[in-house]
Design a protein around this motif. Sequence first.
Motif: not given
Length: 109
Positions: A21-26, A31-36
Amino acid sequence: MAADDADGWRAVYEVDFLEVGTPQRVLLDGLPPLAVFKLADGSCHVTADTCTHGEASLADGFVEGDEIECPWHSGRFCVRDGRATAMPATEAIRVFPASVIDGRVCIRG
Ligand code: FES
């Protein structure tokens, strides 16, 4: 098989530091910004972080089931396959092939 190996896997995030429930921006070079994401079933997924409707960071959004709701206009996307599931979002987000290797979420692509 190790992360960052010759098969092209790149480590993105430590699984133990991901919360459901708490995605992380990497940010990773090239690469484009990612969400994990870690979902309630324990699976991990990696998508592009930028909403296709605007420039919002989806990692700042709200997870419900296997969907992420954009924090700006409430568009929704399935984090498993990237498809847009609620207006005003209509264009899919990119999904990266992901696997957990040596305790880290890794992607190819
Ligand atoms: Fe995401 Fe508008 S910026 S729905």
